[in-house]
Scaffold this motif. Structure first.
Motif, PDB file in Angstrom:
ATOM      1  N   ILE A  33       0.658  -1.097   0.067  1.00 23.88           N
ATOM      2  CA  ILE A  33      -0.347   0.345   0.188  1.00 23.88           C
ATOM      3  C   ILE A  33       0.705   1.449  -0.070  1.00 23.88           C
ATOM      4  CG2 ILE A  33      -1.574   1.311   1.090  1.00 23.88           C
ATOM      5  CD1 ILE A  33      -2.875  -1.397   2.786  1.00 23.88           C
ATOM      6  N   ILE A  34       0.687   2.049  -1.086  1.00 27.36           N
ATOM      7  CA  ILE A  34       1.296   3.902  -1.450  1.00 27.36           C
ATOM      8  C   ILE A  34       0.632   4.644  -0.471  1.00 27.36           C
ATOM      9  CG2 ILE A  34       2.780   5.371  -2.553  1.00 27.36           C
ATOM     10  CD1 ILE A  34       2.899   3.119  -4.198  1.00 27.36           C
ATOM     11  N   GLY A  35       0.848   5.054   0.810  1.00 29.11           N
ATOM     12  CA  GLY A  35       0.517   6.099   1.633  1.00 29.11           C
ATOM     13  C   GLY A  35      -0.338   5.280   2.809  1.00 29.11           C
ATOM     14  N   GLY A  36       0.246   6.854   3.357  1.00 34.55           N
ATOM     15  CA  GLY A  36      -0.316   6.204   5.258  1.00 34.55           C
ATOM     16  C   GLY A  36      -1.580   7.561   5.791  1.00 34.55           C
ATOM     17  N   GLY A  37      -2.564   7.818   5.088  1.00 39.70           N
ATOM     18  CA  GLY A  37      -3.588   8.134   5.345  1.00 39.70           C
ATOM     19  C   GLY A  37      -4.384   7.368   5.444  1.00 39.70           C
ATOM     20  N   ILE A  38      -6.242   7.948   6.397  1.00 39.82           N
ATOM     21  CA  ILE A  38      -7.063   6.851   6.920  1.00 39.82           C
ATOM     22  C   ILE A  38      -6.973   5.514   5.549  1.00 39.82           C
ATOM     23  CG2 ILE A  38      -8.897   8.094   5.969  1.00 39.82           C
ATOM     24  CD1 ILE A  38     -10.038   7.059   9.380  1.00 39.82           C
ATOM     25  N   VAL A  39      -7.451   5.426   4.432  1.00 40.28           N
ATOM     26  CA  VAL A  39      -7.455   5.143   3.451  1.00 40.28           C
ATOM     27  C   VAL A  39      -6.363   4.043   3.645  1.00 40.28           C
ATOM     28  CG1 VAL A  39      -7.827   4.069   0.920  1.00 40.28           C
ATOM     29  CG2 VAL A  39      -9.363   6.202   2.591  1.00 40.28           C
ATOM     30  N   VAL A  57       3.562   1.309   2.913  1.00 41.39           N
ATOM     31  CA  VAL A  57       5.050   2.631   2.903  1.00 41.39           C
ATOM     32  C   VAL A  57       4.652   3.856   3.014  1.00 41.39           C
ATOM     33  CG1 VAL A  57       6.551   1.402   1.805  1.00 41.39           C
ATOM     34  CG2 VAL A  57       4.909   2.529  -0.204  1.00 41.39           C
ATOM     35  N   GLU A  58       4.808   5.098   3.167  1.00 44.02           N
ATOM     36  CA  GLU A  58       4.498   6.055   3.907  1.00 44.02           C
ATOM     37  C   GLU A  58       5.840   7.178   3.680  1.00 44.02           C
ATOM     38  OE1 GLU A  58       3.560   9.892   4.347  1.00 44.02           O
ATOM     39  OE2 GLU A  58       2.405   8.403   3.969  1.00 44.02           O
ATOM     40  N   LYS A  59       5.993   7.791   2.887  1.00 42.74           N
ATOM     41  CA  LYS A  59       7.828   9.137   2.673  1.00 42.74           C
ATOM     42  C   LYS A  59       7.313   9.812   3.750  1.00 42.74           C
ATOM     43  CE  LYS A  59       5.497  12.687  -0.016  1.00 42.74           C
ATOM     44  NZ  LYS A  59       4.987  13.399  -0.658  1.00 42.74           N
ATOM     45  N   ASP A  60       6.141  10.147   4.874  1.00 46.60           N
ATOM     46  CA  ASP A  60       5.958  10.892   6.346  1.00 46.60           C
ATOM     47  C   ASP A  60       6.244   9.970   6.815  1.00 46.60           C
ATOM     48  OD1 ASP A  60       6.480  13.435   7.886  1.00 46.60           O
ATOM     49  OD2 ASP A  60       5.713  14.525   6.627  1.00 46.60           O
ATOM     50  N   ARG A  61       5.098  10.274   7.620  1.00 46.62           N
ATOM     51  CA  ARG A  61       4.894  10.015   8.649  1.00 46.62           C
ATOM     52  C   ARG A  61       3.098   9.296   8.335  1.00 46.62           C
ATOM     53  NH1 ARG A  61       8.408  12.088  14.176  1.00 46.62           N
ATOM     54  NH2 ARG A  61       9.907  12.023  13.168  1.00 46.62           N
ATOM     55  N   ILE A  62       2.368   8.561   9.330  1.00 47.17           N
ATOM     56  CA  ILE A  62       1.008   7.794   9.195  1.00 47.17           C
ATOM     57  C   ILE A  62       0.269   9.136   9.919  1.00 47.17           C
ATOM     58  CG2 ILE A  62      -0.336   6.619   9.952  1.00 47.17           C
ATOM     59  CD1 ILE A  62       0.979   5.162   8.343  1.00 47.17           C
ATOM     60  N   ALA A  63      -0.683   9.652   8.907  1.00 46.32           N
ATOM     61  CA  ALA A  63      -1.496  10.999   8.909  1.00 46.32           C
ATOM     62  C   ALA A  63      -0.898  11.831   9.428  1.00 46.32           C
ATOM     63  CB  ALA A  63      -1.985  10.461  11.002  1.00 46.32           C
ATOM     64  N   SER A  64       0.178  12.436   8.264  1.00 47.27           N
ATOM     65  CA  SER A  64       1.270  13.353   8.850  1.00 47.27           C
ATOM     66  C   SER A  64       0.899  14.325   7.664  1.00 47.27           C
ATOM     67  CB  SER A  64       2.403  13.211   8.733  1.00 47.27           C
ATOM     68  OG  SER A  64       2.672  12.342   7.152  1.00 47.27           O
ATOM     69  N   HIS A  65      -0.198  14.006   6.949  1.00 49.67           N
ATOM     70  CA  HIS A  65      -0.943  14.723   5.456  1.00 49.67           C
ATOM     71  C   HIS A  65      -2.197  15.482   5.665  1.00 49.67           C
ATOM     72  CE1 HIS A  65       2.901  14.687   3.370  1.00 49.67           C
ATOM     73  NE2 HIS A  65       3.203  13.964   4.075  1.00 49.67           N
ATOM     74  N   GLN A  66      -2.904  15.095   4.647  1.00 47.50           N
ATOM     75  CA  GLN A  66      -4.401  15.453   4.920  1.00 47.50           C
ATOM     76  C   GLN A  66      -5.009  14.580   6.023  1.00 47.50           C
ATOM     77  OE1 GLN A  66      -5.520  18.409   4.119  1.00 47.50           O
ATOM     78  NE2 GLN A  66      -7.972  18.256   4.564  1.00 47.50           N
ATOM     79  N   SER A  67      -5.061  13.239   6.186  1.00 47.80           N
ATOM     80  CA  SER A  67      -5.647  12.409   7.277  1.00 47.80           C
ATOM     81  C   SER A  67      -5.534  13.150   8.714  1.00 47.80           C
ATOM     82  CB  SER A  67      -5.523  10.789   7.027  1.00 47.80           C
ATOM     83  OG  SER A  67      -5.625  10.555   5.406  1.00 47.80           O
ATOM     84  N   GLY A  68      -4.521  13.606   9.097  1.00 44.99           N
ATOM     85  CA  GLY A  68      -4.599  14.267  10.008  1.00 44.99           C
ATOM     86  C   GLY A  68      -4.700  15.665  10.534  1.00 44.99           C
ATOM     87  N   ARG A  69      -5.198  16.567   8.696  1.00 41.13           N
ATOM     88  CA  ARG A  69      -5.003  17.408   9.268  1.00 41.13           C
ATOM     89  C   ARG A  69      -6.766  18.358   8.497  1.00 41.13           C
ATOM     90  NH1 ARG A  69      -0.056  20.369   7.228  1.00 41.13           N
ATOM     91  NH2 ARG A  69       1.569  18.942   8.171  1.00 41.13           N
ATOM     92  N   ASN A  70      -7.983  17.062   8.538  1.00 44.25           N
ATOM     93  CA  ASN A  70      -9.200  17.287   7.984  1.00 44.25           C
ATOM     94  C   ASN A  70     -10.355  18.201   9.487  1.00 44.25           C
ATOM     95  OD1 ASN A  70     -10.645  15.102   8.923  1.00 44.25           O
ATOM     96  ND2 ASN A  70      -8.917  14.167   8.242  1.00 44.25           N
ATOM     97  N   TRP A  71     -11.090  18.138   8.896  1.00 44.40           N
ATOM     98  CA  TRP A  71     -11.910  18.625  10.066  1.00 44.40           C
ATOM     99  C   TRP A  71     -12.682  17.736  10.701  1.00 44.40           C
ATOM    100  CZ3 TRP A  71     -16.310  22.572   7.241  1.00 44.40           C
ATOM    101  CH2 TRP A  71     -15.688  23.351   6.282  1.00 44.40           C
ATOM    102  N   GLY A  72     -12.765  16.909  10.567  1.00 41.76           N
ATOM    103  CA  GLY A  72     -12.691  15.058  11.848  1.00 41.76           C
ATOM    104  C   GLY A  72     -14.802  15.553  11.308  1.00 41.76           C
TER     105      GLY A  72
END
Length: 451
Positions: A33-39, A57-72
């Protein structure tokens, strides 16, 4: 009132690593899987739960991009009718996720309310309710007096609202990391700081993924790479007309009860948490950073940009300089990873205006104290519907991307759908509206709501 918790609001400064990372990249897996967001994290969990060997595999950290920055927001309300069955399924999963995963996700059934500023908007809400045709049984229209009863401190005059009591909210970073932790407990390997550089094929089908730290052989690859997805897909000959908009979000200090329900209306998006603090953003308003990349697939987006031009502000500045620098100094493989950490500028002017607007909408607020603000990069598609497709022109490739700013709440259901596609099971939700080739065929329509 409990003290303010900053932890669930990543973005950069409070994300923690998920346990001990493996030191060596595995040579093979059933699924990469490429990408450590919620999907990506939810897909890893449901695939591992079915007994497959999984590497994320995630180039940064889990939830570090939009999945950790949204409204919830976790909502069925006012979604595109094509997306509703998936949203309904996701909403059925959220209440039990903490017991299923064994980790907190911050779920709370708080409801969702979209307050109309005028009769035209109210008619649009009523039209959606009719089109939804009972798929969301408890969604209902409210009068202005109903709104006043539900939110006593709301003082703007509203002709009515759309309200769904069964919708809710969760904490974006916590929920995403909960899926990753649970996936690890099931045997999945999560590789952070490990950027994928290419999806590899042999004889027209998936062979694996090349990362900056080595090649991983796999018969199935899931592209859940968010805003970078179009680059991976282009490498295997597939077209994804994807663009990025920037959205600024703020966290306030704890305040008096304003709205238990997730709130949108009069230019404000609001989620009040259990400790009284609020997630605050401008409703349906985003920034577009002008770069050379903006020209890519512009013909797909021009009609929406023209129709909803008041919802976007074009910005010329540092992103353009960074783009020019990267094109000259980085190889294509490096550009797919960099910037590893997002360099997103907060729109401080909009954050301040939104805080002041909130103060005018709700009574009893002497001030709205913003504790911190951050920006997120929202990947958007021309019809604002995602791609969830395991029948691409490349056998073994599954694409799950393009959620256009409303994918967080769908995450659990999408993870299950990906697991179905990878194992040959029939998904219990119709995924045909989310086929990748709809753009090549021209078989798509304008967004249900502004991008």
């Amino acid at each position: 009132m409990r003290g303010l918790s900053l932890y669930p609001h990543s973005p950069d400064d409070v994300i923690e690593r998920i346990g001990q990372r493996p030191h060596a990249v595995p040579k093979s897996a059933d699924v990469v899987i490429i990408g450590g967001g919620i999907v990506g994290a939810a897909s890893a969990y449901y695939l591992a739960a079915r007994g497959l060997s999984v590497v994320l595999v995630e180039k940064d950290r889990i939830a570090s991009h939009q999945s950790g920055r949204n409204w919830g927001f976790v909502r069925t309300q006012y979604r595109d009718p094509a997306e509703l069955p998936l949203a309904v399924k996701a909403l059925s999963l959220w209440p039990n996720l903490e017991s299923t995963l064994g980790f907190p996700v911050g779920w709370r059934r708080s409801g969702c309310i979209f307050v109309a500023k005028d009769q035209e908007e109210l008619a649009a809400f009523d039209g959606w309710l009719e089109a939804a045709d009972g798929v969301v049984p408890d969604a209902r229209m409210m009068t202005g007096s109903d709104v006043a009863d539900l939110m006593p401190v709301f003082r703007a005059h509203a002709p009515g609202a759309l309200y769904t009591p069964s919708d809710g909210q969760a904490e974006p970073s916590l929920a995403t990391m909960a899926f990753a932790w649970a996936a690890e407990a099931r045997g999945a390997q999560i590789l952070e700081d490990c950027g994928a550089t290419a999806i590899e094929t042999a004889n027209g089908r998936i062979e694996g993924v090349t990362t900056e730290h080595g090649f991983i052989q796999a018969r199935v690859v899931v592209c859940a790479a968010g805003a970078a997805s179009h680059r991976f897909l282009r490498g295997v000959g597939l077209m994804l007309p994807q663009q990025v908009v920037r959205n600024t979000v703020s966290l306030t200090a704890p305040m008096q009860p304003l709205s238990q329900a997730c709130f949108c209306g009069f230019g404000v998006g609001l989620r009040q948490r259990g400790d009284g603090s609020c997630i605050l953003a401008a409703e349906s308003t985003s920034d577009i950073d002008v770069t050379l990349d903006l020209m890519r697939a512009s013909r797909f987006f021009l009609p929406s940009f023209v129709t909803h031009r008041k919802a976007f502000a074009f910005s010329v500045g540092r992103p353009l300089l960074d783009d020019l620098h990267d094109r000259v100094s980085l190889s294509p493989e490096e550009r797919i990873i960099e910037p590893r950490r997002q360099r997103l500028q907060v729109n401080q002017r909009r954050a301040g205006e939104t805080a002041r607007l909130l103060q005018t909408l709700f009574g009893g607020l002497d001030q709205v104290a913003v504790v911190k603000s951050w920006a997120g990069a929202i990947d958007v598609l021309p019809d604002a519907l995602p791609v969830i497709d395991g029948a691409t022109a490349v056998p073994g490739l599954i694409v799950a991307t393009g959620f256009s700013g409303h994918g967080f709440g769908l995450g659990p259901a999408v993870g299950q759908a990906v697991a179905d596609l990878a194992t040959g099971a029939a998904p219990d939700v119709d995924l045909s509206p989310f086929r990748l080739d709809r753009f090549a065929r021209g078989d798509y329509r304008r967004p249900h709501a502004p991008l």
